[in-house]
Write an enzyme that holds these catalytic residues in place. Sequence first.
Site, mmCIF file in Angstrom:
data_model
loop_
_atom_site.group_PDB
_atom_site.id
_atom_site.type_symbol
_atom_site.label_atom_id
_atom_site.label_comp_id
_atom_site.label_asym_id
_atom_site.label_seq_id
_atom_site.Cartn_x
_atom_site.Cartn_y
_atom_site.Cartn_z
ATOM 1 N N ARG A 113 0.698 -1.285 -0.109
ATOM 2 C CA ARG A 113 0.116 0.042 -0.026
ATOM 3 C C ARG A 113 0.907 1.320 0.055
ATOM 4 N NH1 ARG A 113 -5.478 1.077 1.776
ATOM 5 N NH2 ARG A 113 -5.732 3.250 2.581
ATOM 6 N N HIS A 140 -7.258 1.165 -6.706
ATOM 7 C CA HIS A 140 -7.760 0.455 -5.596
ATOM 8 C C HIS A 140 -8.423 -0.647 -5.861
ATOM 9 C CE1 HIS A 140 -7.792 -0.098 -1.548
ATOM 10 N NE2 HIS A 140 -8.519 0.754 -1.082
ATOM 11 N N GLN A 143 -10.556 -2.996 -3.347
ATOM 12 C CA GLN A 143 -11.820 -2.224 -2.758
ATOM 13 C C GLN A 143 -12.916 -2.580 -3.708
ATOM 14 O OE1 GLN A 143 -12.339 -0.295 0.156
ATOM 15 N NE2 GLN A 143 -14.324 -0.634 -0.648
ATOM 16 N N ASP A 231 -16.364 9.301 -2.012
ATOM 17 C CA ASP A 231 -15.234 8.827 -1.326
ATOM 18 C C ASP A 231 -14.657 10.185 -0.741
ATOM 19 O OD1 ASP A 231 -12.752 7.749 -0.216
ATOM 20 O OD2 ASP A 231 -11.820 7.480 -2.214
ATOM 21 N N CYS A 270 -15.946 3.795 0.564
ATOM 22 C CA CYS A 270 -14.830 2.891 0.874
ATOM 23 C C CYS A 270 -14.352 3.156 2.377
ATOM 24 C CB CYS A 270 -13.821 2.923 -0.029
ATOM 25 S SG CYS A 270 -12.766 4.393 -0.344
ATOM 26 N N ARG A 298 -14.334 -6.457 2.520
ATOM 27 C CA ARG A 298 -13.183 -6.460 2.386
ATOM 28 C C ARG A 298 -12.245 -7.674 2.745
ATOM 29 N NH1 ARG A 298 -10.261 -1.690 1.783
ATOM 30 N NH2 ARG A 298 -8.500 -3.255 0.917
#
Length: 314
Positions: A113, A140, A143, A231, A270, A298
């Site tokens: 990440r 991402h 996700q 987001d 998310c 997730r």
Amino acid sequence: MALPATHRHFLDLSDAGADAIAAMIADAIDRKAARAKWPKGQVDPDQPLAGRVLALVFEKSSTRTRVSFDIAMRQLGGTVLLLEAGSSQLGRGESIADTARVLSRMVDAIMLRTDDHAKIEEMARHASVPVINGLTDRSHPCQIVADLLTVIEQGKPLPGLEVAWFGDGNNVLHSILEAAGLMKFNVRVATPAGFEPDPEFVALAREGGSIVTLTNSASDAAARADVLVTDTWISMGQDAAAEKRAAMASYQVDRVLMERAKSDAIFLHCLPAHVGDEVTEEVFEGPQSCVFPEAENRIHAQKSVLLWSFGLLQ
């Protein structure tokens, strides 16, 4: 460095393709159902990753990515090793290439990440074990596997789905657009001028048959949508927060926007959320919000991504 024939990197959704993503979602649904009411740490009966170690490498802070990969590996029978930039040689300037080659001799897979997508591409070039994208500035993908799983759980088939995005044209939106071209759904993107998504991802979605609409009108994007997504407006490390927040103000997902969508539309985010900025509390805590099932998913999505990366899911 070449991977074993059965191992695969997962840097973006296109690394897997539509059939594999569908297989991931189906596997996640089955494994999740089989675990209903079990303790979170109980291992799946088949223990497909028994003896495997996943290195979790964090150059950016995380809650959901860290916990979901850890629990995913435990449930699959494996273990994790946590590395943070500030407490490893990465933080002292060791190259990504050297880190990749060292970790490849010590662990069975690497999740990274990081801030710069070029770093994960460099990691993948030099690793001889699977490398998985836990988030970069470009995309991402993990996700979005969880998001697609959540949508399907809510009884909404992906082909022909109408997804509306509000706010910043960021990495999460890029992966949604990539998924749209692969899984044949449409995306309406409402952003302020200057905050549109990367044209590469818009073109990729359209080439796959998705109808992508770019607009400055949040109301137009919400009309008859099946899924509304947003987001945080200010991503980690971004400057000029006050100016950006002002530009985004008219893209807040509120009751009026939800009422423009279909009556059974769902809301996704998310997380972490800044309630009162990109979404109102009424929507975030409301009956159409699926943000917490989405967060839980997730784990289940990560399990399927891991199995695919190890060549145990086709």
